[in-house]
Every structure is written in structure tokens, then in C-alpha cells.
Motif scaffolding. Sequence first.
Motif, PDB file in Angstrom:
ATOM      1  N   UNK A   1      21.996  53.059  50.624  1.00  0.00           N
ATOM      2  CA  UNK A   1      21.336  54.081  51.429  1.00  0.00           C
ATOM      3  C   UNK A   1      22.379  54.967  52.099  1.00  0.00           C
TER       4      UNK A   1
ATOM      5  N   UNK B   1      21.281  57.939  57.727  1.00  0.00           N
ATOM      6  CA  UNK B   1      20.118  57.888  56.843  1.00  0.00           C
ATOM      7  C   UNK B   1      18.811  58.152  57.592  1.00  0.00           C
ATOM      8  N   UNK B   2      18.812  58.065  58.917  1.00  0.00           N
ATOM      9  CA  UNK B   2      17.565  58.221  59.682  1.00  0.00           C
ATOM     10  C   UNK B   2      17.076  59.664  59.558  1.00  0.00           C
TER      11      UNK B   2
ATOM     12  N   UNK C   1      22.079  48.449  52.553  1.00  0.00           N
ATOM     13  CA  UNK C   1      23.208  48.840  53.397  1.00  0.00           C
ATOM     14  C   UNK C   1      24.251  47.749  53.440  1.00  0.00           C
TER      15      UNK C   1
ATOM     16  N   UNK D   1      22.351  50.787  64.280  1.00  0.00           N
ATOM     17  CA  UNK D   1      22.252  50.944  62.833  1.00  0.00           C
ATOM     18  C   UNK D   1      23.654  51.045  62.249  1.00  0.00           C
TER      19      UNK D   1
ATOM     20  N   UNK E   1       7.137  48.048  51.302  1.00  0.00           N
ATOM     21  CA  UNK E   1       7.404  48.523  52.662  1.00  0.00           C
ATOM     22  C   UNK E   1       6.130  48.571  53.501  1.00  0.00           C
TER      23      UNK E   1
ATOM     24  N   UNK F   1      10.227  52.648  58.747  1.00  0.00           N
ATOM     25  CA  UNK F   1      10.214  51.314  58.139  1.00  0.00           C
ATOM     26  C   UNK F   1      10.038  50.221  59.188  1.00  0.00           C
TER      27      UNK F   1
ATOM     28  N   UNK G   1      19.472  46.905  59.861  1.00  0.00           N
ATOM     29  CA  UNK G   1      20.641  47.732  60.141  1.00  0.00           C
ATOM     30  C   UNK G   1      20.664  49.033  59.352  1.00  0.00           C
ATOM     31  N   UNK G   2      19.849  49.111  58.308  1.00  0.00           N
ATOM     32  CA  UNK G   2      19.723  50.413  57.651  1.00  0.00           C
ATOM     33  C   UNK G   2      18.267  50.816  57.530  1.00  0.00           C
ATOM     34  N   UNK G   3      17.447  50.344  58.454  1.00  0.00           N
ATOM     35  CA  UNK G   3      16.018  50.672  58.400  1.00  0.00           C
ATOM     36  C   UNK G   3      15.742  51.964  59.161  1.00  0.00           C
ATOM     37  N   UNK G   4      14.918  52.812  58.580  1.00  0.00           N
ATOM     38  CA  UNK G   4      14.471  53.983  59.330  1.00  0.00           C
ATOM     39  C   UNK G   4      13.452  53.532  60.380  1.00  0.00           C
ATOM     40  N   UNK G   5      13.192  54.427  61.303  1.00  0.00           N
ATOM     41  CA  UNK G   5      12.185  54.148  62.333  1.00  0.00           C
ATOM     42  C   UNK G   5      10.832  53.899  61.671  1.00  0.00           C
TER      43      UNK G   5
ATOM     44  N   UNK H   1      18.236  41.244  59.784  1.00  0.00           N
ATOM     45  CA  UNK H   1      18.311  40.968  58.337  1.00  0.00           C
ATOM     46  C   UNK H   1      16.962  40.562  57.756  1.00  0.00           C
TER      47      UNK H   1
ATOM     48  N   UNK I   1      15.137  45.989  64.524  1.00  0.00           N
ATOM     49  CA  UNK I   1      15.303  46.992  63.479  1.00  0.00           C
ATOM     50  C   UNK I   1      16.387  46.552  62.512  1.00  0.00           C
TER      51      UNK I   1
END
Lengths: 341, 341, 341, 341
Positions: free
Chosen positions: D240, B242-243, D211, A239, D134, A216, A210-214, A186, A208
Motif C-alpha cells: 500500500x 495512503x490515507x 504494509x 500509521x 473488508x 477500513x 498500521x496501514x488501515x484507512x479510516x 495486526x 487501527x
Amino acid sequence: MLVVMKKDSNQQAIDRVCDLIRARGFAPHVMPGAVRIAIGVTGNQGFVEIENLESVDGVMEVIHVTSPHKLVSRDVHPEDTIVDVRGVPIGGKEIVVMAGPCAVESREQVMHIAREVKRLGARMLRGGAFKPRTSPYAFQGLKKQGLEFLAEAREETGLPIVTEVKDTDNLELVAEYADLLQIGARNMQNFTLLEEVGKLRKPVLLKRGMSATIKELLLAAEYIMSQGNYQVILCERGIRTFEDSTRNTLDLNAVPVMKALSHLPVVVDPSHGIGLWSKVTPMARASVAAGADALIIEVHHEPQKALSDGAQSLTPKSFALLMRDVRRIAAAVDRTVASGE
Amino acid sequence: MLVVMKKDSNQQAIDRVCDLIRARGFAPHVMPGAVRIAIGVTGNQGFVEIENLESVDGVMEVIHVTSPHKLVSRDVHPEDTIVDVRGVPIGGKEIVVMAGPCAVESREQVMHIAREVKRLGARMLRGGAFKPRTSPYAFQGLKKQGLEFLAEAREETGLPIVTEVKDTDNLELVAEYADLLQIGARNMQNFTLLEEVGKLRKPVLLKRGMSATIKELLLAAEYIMSQGNYQVILCERGIRTFEDSTRNTLDLNAVPVMKALSHLPVVVDPSHGIGLWSKVTPMARASVAAGADALIIEVHHEPQKALSDGAQSLTPKSFALLMRDVRRIAAAVDRTVASGE
Amino acid sequence: MLVVMKKDSNQQAIDRVCDLIRARGFAPHVMPGAVRIAIGVTGNQGFVEIENLESVDGVMEVIHVTSPHKLVSRDVHPEDTIVDVRGVPIGGKEIVVMAGPCAVESREQVMHIAREVKRLGARMLRGGAFKPRTSPYAFQGLKKQGLEFLAEAREETGLPIVTEVKDTDNLELVAEYADLLQIGARNMQNFTLLEEVGKLRKPVLLKRGMSATIKELLLAAEYIMSQGNYQVILCERGIRTFEDSTRNTLDLNAVPVMKALSHLPVVVDPSHGIGLWSKVTPMARASVAAGADALIIEVHHEPQKALSDGAQSLTPKSFALLMRDVRRIAAAVDRTVASGE
Amino acid sequence: MLVVMKKDSNQQAIDRVCDLIRARGFAPHVMPGAVRIAIGVTGNQGFVEIENLESVDGVMEVIHVTSPHKLVSRDVHPEDTIVDVRGVPIGGKEIVVMAGPCAVESREQVMHIAREVKRLGARMLRGGAFKPRTSPYAFQGLKKQGLEFLAEAREETGLPIVTEVKDTDNLELVAEYADLLQIGARNMQNFTLLEEVGKLRKPVLLKRGMSATIKELLLAAEYIMSQGNYQVILCERGIRTFEDSTRNTLDLNAVPVMKALSHLPVVVDPSHGIGLWSKVTPMARASVAAGADALIIEVHHEPQKALSDGAQSLTPKSFALLMRDVRRIAAAVDRTVASGE
């Protein structure tokens, strides 16, 4: 921008380059590699030009990096980074298993579990003293007392401690006790916390979001590194997706992708990644097979009484089986795991 | 509803129970297990009661199943199902690797690749003759000619064929050639196709839809089984999240979850699951470590010329390394993989 | 490729261009616009060149389209397409409300609801005769009989019928009764069905797949149009996300995005989009405010007894309030809605 | 637990009940309603029993609340809450439009935009002084100076200010200037920040995490309210999903769902919700039609030069059209919008 130094360049040459970079208002980051030293330049917005840098003594090459992540990137630092956590190297040939309860609940609880996981081969002790909880009415952790219990367990077992810091207010306190500072999912984009942790010289486990891209996650690591703290470990912990029969969707794709993009070690948390204790062991095996450098596992001697995350905690008995399985998979990928007693 | 027969119940007793079930307008499904036979009852909406069934000769127990999936469920059929595909058993101790091109492009292409994958240890040949494509203007496959090329490759190499059937119109044709009928991700809820395939007595590889939950995949398998075809293999091939640095998110959590809920074999497709050829091997290793019974891998001798999915296809040389790695992981989980020549 | 004809070009000129296109093995699509005619060229893979086409009589301009969707694209056809469904125009100034039960359950049910929704201002009647259901054991619809009941309701009320066709096997039968053929979300990428529907000359309502991107929906429409059927209506009905307090996440962003990319009419299905009857009306208002050309609403006089989707069906009484609200919003965006009796 | 007081209960009775609650180690929250007063009890884990509370003078009823959100819940507080932001009421009949630049970039920029949006009918000024970004190398805002420029714009225009606070370190500073404290999406589960903001007596705009489920957003609001700050406004700003043609997926379903579950006002941010300036107006219309109480809109007089979010910012000219459209929709749902000059 990245300045690659010649193999035989000495400290004087390095200092000169750093001074030139600072003179332009940018920040130099000296990054020693196995063969040669590179100096990352940050603080710029967009393209940078420092005239004649290529003709300075000791400079081999000047590379203009267009990627938004620089210090985190394998382009900049081709060799694997090994983070040393109080004598335990993470990112090398040995796969490190960190284990312990979700939350520190009592002195007895943490001492008992610490002894058990140590006996079974864990190299580090995990345990939360400050717990971020979705509901304001849920158990929030033992706070300072929890840290003291962890320190006591470390003293007896010799296991370094990984524990979460959830805000800047308690950072100093947590950093006093922790050997590896955990930034929770979080907080992955709590940029103030990232920067403060970046000012310390202490290893960081960055989970990471929970909705973060790699990408990010790598940029969040860049925040820490841009402050000068290069001891960052990336953590895949699942995720959020539409699938509802598991707590999260463990994205093991992220392991080879991050290992390719970045030189930082990667740890996987299969306990949160699937959220079902009976399936943690197959996912731990899969994590190591995919290339993880370390695992972080929730263990509780009485999961049904745990104040948080009981459903995903292994008993010491199940954890012993996990360790046995993980050792076999590690050997199959030419790596090792501590053998326990 | 599920009727569990006594250990020593004979065919006559079984027939009598089936007749009673049919007399109420329901469908009986005789499911032989290692120890005893169970008879599933389908066709009802909600709770069913057939009076006095428990007192019929040979009946041990009548279980009222509340779960929406019945025939697919491990409750109903505790032992692992082993599906035999033209002599190749899927779901047993040996892990089966299926390999081949995404699409059949020419006689030479498929023959060449078939020989290579056979030599390296694949037990089945994959290849698409009817290709579902997102754009109407993309290559749609060689159709009947593609099937003929596959059959020719089977004749020479002895490898059974897995190929996709994308509609009921071509089902008869595809079923004539295929040893294992593949239902693609986009057709996972094409219920008419599922029912038609359920009327055949031919093994089916059912791919998970890109936004299907595990429960929905099991219910799709139930559609096939409710028509009497019990030879279903479940396939995890990545879900949509989303990834965006990978083509899909390979959900390896699904492997232990499906193995726990269902008795059906589970195959993983890491080629579609990550979509990046250089990371297919670590994900293949992870799949086997998580408990997969089989793998399906895209191989092309000239990926850069492939008419579809070149970016995720391995060359035979890379496939050889995958097979070596997968053999080592298989051994670490007490399973085997064919050794190749 | 797109051939734009001069304003005053005659039929002969158009035919000549079509012949030239066909001579190269491509397919011409004559698309009349308000001011001039354009001829789309499909069937090619990548860039096409037909020599001297620009010098042919009547040709104003030859445009090379790089986008994967051509016929569907507003670049190709700048004016809004108006689809005529048995006299009801969709895509013009009047917003059309289609209403009726999820599934046709009985003659009485459909007649009763048809009269009610007609009275309240609906211009079309919806109702499923062939129902795709996630579980093989759920109610699958009245099939042919359901179609007959719908036809009877049409005869009495004059409302054109929209009903789902779920496979090619029943396409001929359903097309005989339906005025607007619905392709359901699960079939959005059933390419065989799309192509078969494309061969008809009957309006099609194409629902977005639950994990389909907007681009994929447009490409699915392109499948239909590439066969020569240009009467396609796009339908937003909610996508699958992590949010679990609603059945789907209604993606109203898709409305202005699709209206900008495509000339096709857009209908919104708030009943499936939120899945909670008490919130269908605000979402219907929002749909019209976002620019929807039509709405499709589930109405049932006894929702608690409905065989499917009762939780999202409005009673006629609630539907009357929806119609009142929608009329007010329509006026606020300079559009109209039929007034009912 | 919730204690509902009799209509005519006096301050003394209320104090007595609060004392009893405190005596048990719990926290009382006095919540005045239109008709009667309720006292929420928090601080407990699970079920609470305070003996004889129902027989205390002035107590009408004791309700045991099982939902994890209490103070936020409409069960506890049936009437709509109206939050007063320096004289601007949010949550009442008038729809409030907040507008301004994404980031404060200069004195001139913010003054110019403030005058424009004021003239066109905005009731509040938005603008970021501390920007969470970001990438660590992106523009992070003018910080204290940005706050001063905002204050100057408020002085001239009279528009109250909404601006983001991104950490506890700067909370005191930001709170000194802001009239409405914004918690950004990335901080929705920064529980320490939520608690600190909860200790203030200043209105808070709480943005939904990208998310976060609706339930999690309500629990985050509960964190703030459990500290005694009841002036919370919920903000839907897009979630997202897999859809990649828009920046986020604006979840307007959340508007009626949150209005039903909670008494707090709901604001929608269509600028972030779709991320494409040319489609912000239709989504603003849809937001009001769905029931939003307020809008927050990014406006920049030179979007192409904006240091952040230029692609989603409206020019004053486009904003004028948005205001015109929103006024018409507001009237259609029996609400109003300020008319501008």
C-alpha cells in the motif's frame, strides 16, 4: 436500510418491525438514541425493499443507506455513544486515561504500576498478557498467569482492565478477565476474531491497523457491531509512513474525521503513536485538544528493564506530569480528567 | 565542527577564530546565544582538524559534530531561536497566528480578509501571488499585482506579509514585498532556491516537502543557514500517506521531534494538513497543544468562490471560533495569543 | 479541446484553425500523427467553445477533453511518440540503454567509463555535472567543467549526453552541452523550470518525483508540452514507501499504466529504483519485460571510490552481464538492443 | 545458533546434538542441505551457549546467528528450497503458474475455469472458499461447499489446489482439502494462525501484508518454520502506497531481495499487485524477469459477473496470451513453463 421509529413508539411496535425484517432473512439492530429509536437492517447485499414498512405503526421514516458502514455511522445514530466499562463511561464529558505496562511481567510489577497510575488519576489499567510479537523468539507474555495478576490488581485498586485478545482460541479465557477487550493493530482485519468478539456483550477497544484507512477501521467496527455488540471504542495508534525518526506517524486528523463520521468514542495511544517516551506528553495533550475521548498510555516504573516497549514507556514521575498537562488541556476544551488522589 | 567561545570572549577573539577557519578554506558562522557565542564551521567534507584551535584565546571548547545538520541543530545552539518578522517575534512565548487567503484574487478580496483577520487577532497576513499549481491550466496567481495588493493591505492593517517565492527568477521581486518568504512544499529540495534565499537577510518560512523526512527538512534549513541566513522557521503542513479521507496526514509528531532536534521555531499549517475546513480548528488546537510556535490558516470570506483551496478555507466567522479555541489551549500550555480588537 | 484535421488537410487549413484559436486568446499545438494531424488547444480554464470551428475547411472533428492532461494523453495522440536524441530514437522498437557515472568526477573517469559503456552496447552517456544533494556539505558536482568533460566523451565515442539541469539559472549553459535534458525527481514540480524547459526545442527526460502519483508526473509533462516542447520522455525511478531494505520502491506498475495513458516514451532507472548494485540487473530485466522503452544505468569502474551513489553503481563487468540479459528479454518481447562491439 | 554437521555425520550424531539442544530447553531444527546437514537452534532469547558442542562427534562448526530470522535465512541454508506441492515442485527450474477464480462461486464456474487453465498450462488451481472481506456485508465465500467443488476440479484435472485459510477455527477443514495453504495478506501477522500452520506438515503460501516490510514477511515465515514446517513459499502481492491509479504497488524489488536473503521460493501475484486486468500480463512478464519462481493469476470466464475482484481477472483468452508471453520470458532467463495441451 434504517428504520427510524416515532418518538412515542412502544416495545410492541419495535418488535413488530424486527419480525418483519427477520421474515425477509435480514437482521434487525435496535439502536436506542436519546430522542428516538432507530432499527438498522443488515444482512442484505445491496438495496433492500420491505414493502409497506413505512405504513407500519410506530415507523416514522425508512432511510436507504448507501454507505458501506451503517451501524457505525453517525447518520444512523446522531448522538455520541457512551461505552460503560465496569462503571467507567467512555465517550462522555470526562476524558478517561488508561495506563499501565506494555506487558505484564510479574505480580509485583503490575501491582506496583497499578497503584501508581491509580494514585495519579488513571481510571483504567492496561497490560498485555498475550503479546503478539514480530519475531517468534521475542517474549510472548505471561498468558493466563498475566491475566490473574491483572485481576488481582483490579481487585486492589478498583481499576477496570483493558487487555489484548490475539486469537479466537483464547477469547473465552481473556474475556473472563478483561473489562475492555483490546483488538490489536495486526488483528484489525482478522474478521473471524471480529465476529467472535461481536457475539460477546463486552466492550471492545479496536485499534487501527498500521496501514488501515479510516474507512477500513470503521468497517472493522461494523463487523463487530453487525453481530450485535455495539460497545466499540475506536483507537488511533499511529500509521506506517516513510518517516523514520518516530516509530509510527500518529494520525490525529483521524480524531475529528472519525468523530464526524461515527458516533463511537475515540481513544488515542500516543505511546505507540510516536514511540519515544520523552514526546508522549505533548502528543497526549494534542490528542485531547483534537477531541479524543480517552488516552491509553504505557507506564513502567523501570522502563530500561521492560521486556517490551521500554523506549516508549513513561515512569510514574513523567506520567504525573502528563496527567497535569492533560487536565489543563481538557479544561480548555470544556472537559474533565479524574484528579487522582 | 563547532567552536564554543568562553563567556567573556571579545570581538577580537571571535575575529581571530573566524580568520583561522577561513584560512583553511572553511566558512565560519558566528551564532550568538544567551550565555555564550558559538562559531559553526561548514564547507568541509567529513572530519576537520584545525590545529591548536583549542589553545587560541577565548576558545572554551571545540566540538566535532558528526550529525549532517549543524547550524540547524540544538546541540550547536541550545536556546530557542526567535525570528523577528517586522516586529512580530516568532518562537517566543506568544503564539503567532498568520491568516489570509490561499491566493490573492483581487484588491477588494485581500483588503477585506486582511481587515477581518486583523480584527480577530491574526498577527500576520498570508496570501499567494505566485501559485505553484499541479496543472498548467489552473490559476497561477496575480503575480506582481498580487504583491502590490498585499503591500496595500499591510499598509492599512500593519500586518506583516508572508507570501511564497516559487523560483529564483522572481526572488528579488517577491523579497521586495514579503516580510517572511515562504518556500513551498514542492520547493523544499530546490537547492538553488534555498541557497539564493540563504544569501538574503530576510526571514524564511520553509515548508516540509510532502514526502520529506524530518531529517531532510532540517537539511533543507541547513542549506539556507549555510549561506548565512539564520532566520528560518520550519513548517509542518502534512505528509503524503495512503490515507485518502484527508488531503494530507498532518504529522504532529514532527513538532516535538523538531523542537528537540533544532532551535528553530516551528509553525503548523492545519489547513493543508487536513484539507477539510470543518476540521481545521481541532487540528489548530492540537498543533498548539503539541508545542507549535505559530499557525498559518487559510481564511476566505467566500470560500465557495475561492480560485484555489476553497474546501479548506475558514470563513471569518469560523476563524473567530478557531482563535477563541486556540487562545484557551495556549493558556493551558502557558503561552498567549494576540487578543484581536 | 482538441481539433482533429481531415486526412488530406493542407498547411493553409491548419494555419487557419490555429489563427482562430489564437484569436480567442488560447494556444494551438499542432501535433502530427501517422495518419492525421490534431491541434490541441490550451490556455483555457474549463470548457471552451469556439463557434463554427467544426465547419472550417479541413476540420474533421472537435473533441472536448475533460482530462486535466491533454497534450500528454494518448486520447489526443494515439500513436507512440518517438523522441529523437541526436540520432538515437527513443520509443521505437529498439530499447535504448543510457549508462555512465552518477557524477562526472574527472576527465579520466568519464572518458574511461564512456568508452566502456559504448563498447558494451550503451547508446547514450549519462553523467551529472550539477548534482542536487540532500546535504549542503556533500559533493555538488564539477559544474561547467563536468559538462566539458562530457562533451569530450561524446566527441570521442559518438554517444549523445543526458545530464541534469537543476535550476533555471544554469539552463542555458546545460542546454548548450546536453542532448537530453534531465529534470530530477526533486524538481518534478519545479514549475518554473518545467516551463523554461518547455520553451526550448530539446528532448527532456522527466523523472518522477519520489512521492508523485502517475497523474502528477503526466501533469508535469503537460507543463513542458504546454509551452510547445513535445519531446518529453517519462522516467520511473522508484517512489518513497515504508520499505527500508531498498533505497526506493521501483514502481513497475507505472510502466504499463503510463504507456496506456500517454503516447510518450517511458524510461526506467533501476539503479535508483532499488539502490543496490547486485540487484540492478534483475530489475533492468523486469523493466524491459514490463514494457520500458529505455533504461538508464549507473556504471562506475571503481564504485567504492565514487563520490556519490557508489552502492548502486555497476562495474563495466557487471554492466556487460546486464546488457546480455537485457538483450535476451528484449528479444522475448519482440524488441532489440544495440549489440555493442 | 546454528550447528553445521560434518559431511559424513550419521543419524546417531545428529540425534545426539538434538538431545543436547533439547536438554537446554531449546528446540533443534534439522535442515538437510545438498552437501551437509545443519541444525538450527531456536527458543532462546538472545545469545546462547551450549558448552563443548563443537567437540561433539560429527559437529563441524557452531555459528552464532545474530539476525532475527534464522531458519528462513540463506546463511543457514545456502541452496534454494524446492517445495513439493502434490508432485509440483516450486522453486526449481520450472516456473509454476497457479490460476483460477478469486472466489469459488459455483460447481460449474470452478470446473469450467479449472479445465481452461489446465489446458493453457497452469500447474495448480487457485480459488477462495473462505473469503476475508473488508465489509461484513460482502460475499464471504461458499465455505465447505467451495472446498468440495475445488476437490472435484482437482480430481478431474489433476491440478493441486491452493486456497486460503483465514482462521484457526477452519484450519483443520481447509487443510483437509488444500494442497497448498494460503495465508492472506491481512493474516500475515496473525501469529496464532502462523503457529498452527507451522504445526502441520503441509506447504504454505505466505502472502506479504499490505504494509509489511520484507523483514517482517521473513519473520512471519520464521514463525511457521520455528514450529517445524519448512515448506513455506513467500508471496509478493503489492504493498500500500500513496499511488492511487493502481490497486496496490507491486514491489518487484522484493523478488531479488528475498531471493538473496532467503532460500525459500518466491511467488508473485500480479493480479492483486496492479488490480487492472489489462496490465496483469506485462507485470507477470516482469515478475518472471525479476526472478520469481511462480505466478498466481486470477482467471474468470465471465469477469463482469464475478462476485469479487472482477476488475483484475483475466478471461481464458487473455490468460492464453499471458502464458505465451511468460513462456518466452522464462526461456530468456533459462527457465521453463509448462506448455499446456
